[in-house]
Enzyme design. Structure first.
Site, PDB file in Angstrom:
ATOM      1  N   ALA A 176       0.865  -1.177   0.000  1.00  0.00           N
ATOM      2  CA  ALA A 176       0.000   0.000   0.000  1.00  0.00           C
ATOM      3  C   ALA A 176       0.900   1.224   0.000  1.00  0.00           C
ATOM      4  O   ALA A 176       2.056   1.160   0.442  1.00  0.00           O
ATOM      5  CB  ALA A 176      -0.866  -0.023   1.248  1.00  0.00           C
ATOM      6  N   GLY A 213       0.638  -5.094   0.728  1.00  0.00           N
ATOM      7  CA  GLY A 213      -0.524  -5.158  -0.157  1.00  0.00           C
ATOM      8  C   GLY A 213      -0.233  -5.832  -1.491  1.00  0.00           C
ATOM      9  O   GLY A 213      -1.144  -6.351  -2.142  1.00  0.00           O
ATOM     10  N   GLU A 270      -0.530  -9.412  -0.759  1.00  0.00           N
ATOM     11  CA  GLU A 270      -1.959  -9.648  -0.529  1.00  0.00           C
ATOM     12  C   GLU A 270      -2.724  -9.674  -1.860  1.00  0.00           C
ATOM     13  O   GLU A 270      -3.656 -10.455  -2.034  1.00  0.00           O
ATOM     14  CB  GLU A 270      -2.507  -8.580   0.426  1.00  0.00           C
ATOM     15  N   GLU A 319       4.539  -5.274   7.246  1.00  0.00           N
ATOM     16  CA  GLU A 319       3.723  -4.306   7.993  1.00  0.00           C
ATOM     17  C   GLU A 319       4.216  -4.062   9.409  1.00  0.00           C
ATOM     18  O   GLU A 319       4.190  -2.933   9.905  1.00  0.00           O
ATOM     19  CB  GLU A 319       2.249  -4.759   8.021  1.00  0.00           C
TER      20      GLU A 319
END
Ligand code: CAA
Length: 260
Positions: A66, A111, A114, A134
């Protein structure tokens, strides 16, 4: 449709969608996630597309997570809304009727990992790198990582990656089942397209129903999953593709599937 951060090429029944923010190593900002959402609707509705491939632009990165710059000043509610938005889009991707292949061409972090986990099949270039960093940023994964990772690799391995934030290379990702195929970097797109062609050569409704049986069944207990398989298996016998597939076998010819 026009996109700012996605490139879309369609050829011979396969759409290749490239996440294109090379200056940020293809990090996912909100605009890109919203474009992914739009793209899914477009591809799902396009009768000329049977298989979707997702990759990242350049040689270095699939998606480096992200967008940290965009996200860093969010408060709790904004952070939660951002996660809910992306999770919804990744769920939608995972549940598309059409098969989705991730062609992982470099960093698949946070992300990015993911995103590739929400695809049906993962092909990695041998220079790809994976991780859920993260915890190094003071957060947990928020786009499905704590849930999809232990469903793909062992629970302990998922925790090892989640607790340490460590990056692993493509060979290790393949060894632990985080990716399904490992290819030399310069063969990545050819390998992904070859798989897309192979999938297109079989019965589309059967593929769609296999996807549904795996995706829904994995969240059921075994007997409920087996029962759901009975339903989709039965449904196959109402299709022209089943008649054609079996008739072609008996006549010793190649089946011509219509997807009906
Ligand atoms: N968000 C925003 N920008 C990013 C980014 C990210 N996730 N990853 C890289 N970039 C930007 C860098 O800031 C840099 O921009 P500038 O040139 O303007 O400085 C540019 O991309 C190139 O990056 P680096 O100079 O850092 O390249 P590098 O080769 O030295 O390192 C890297 C590459 C190891 C991938 C490193 O960029 C990195 O660690 N990126 C962050 C990875 C990360 O932590 N991802 C998880 C994000 S959180 C998340 O995804 C939560 C979730 O669950 C959804």
């Amino acid at each position: 449709m026009s996109y700012e951060n996605l490139l879309i090429e369609k050829e011979n029944g396969t759409a290749v969608v490239t996440i294109n923010r090379p200056k940020a190593l293809n990090a996912l900002n909100e605009a890109t996630v919203r474009e992914l959402d739009k793209m899914i609707d477009e591809i799902e509705a396009d009768q000329d597309v049977a298989v979707l491939i997702i990759t990242g632009s350049g040689q270095k990165s699939f998606v480096a997570g992200a967008d940290i710059v965009e996200m860093k000043d969010k408060n709790a509610m904004e952070g939660r809304d951002w996660g809910i938005l992306a999770q919804g889009v990744f769920n939608k991707l995972e549940n598309m009727k059409k098969p989705v292949i991730a062609a992982v061409n470099g960093y698949a972090l946070g992300g990015g990992n993911e995103l590739q986990m929400a695809c049906d099949i993962r092909i990695a270039a041998d220079n790809a790198k994976f991780g859920q960093p993260e915890v190094t940023l003071g957060i947990t994964p928020g786009f499905g990582g704590t849930q999809r990772l232990p469903r793909l690799v062992s629970k302990g391995m998922a925790k090892k990656l989640l607790f340490t934030g460590a990056m692993i290379d493509a060979a290790e990702a393949y060894r632990i089942g985080l990716v399904d195929e490992l290819v030399p970097a310069d063969h990545l797109m050819a390998a992904a397209k070859k798989m897309a062609v192979k999938i297109q050569s079989v019965a589309p409704l059967a593929v769609q129903l296999c996807k549904s049986a795996v995706n829904r069944g994995i969240n059921m207990d075994l007997q409920s999953g087996i029962q759901y398989e009975d339903e989709v298996w039965g449904l196959c016998f109402s299709t022209n593709d089943q008649k054609e597939g079996m008739q072609a076998f008996v006549e010793k010819r190649k089946a011509e599937f219509s997807g009906k």
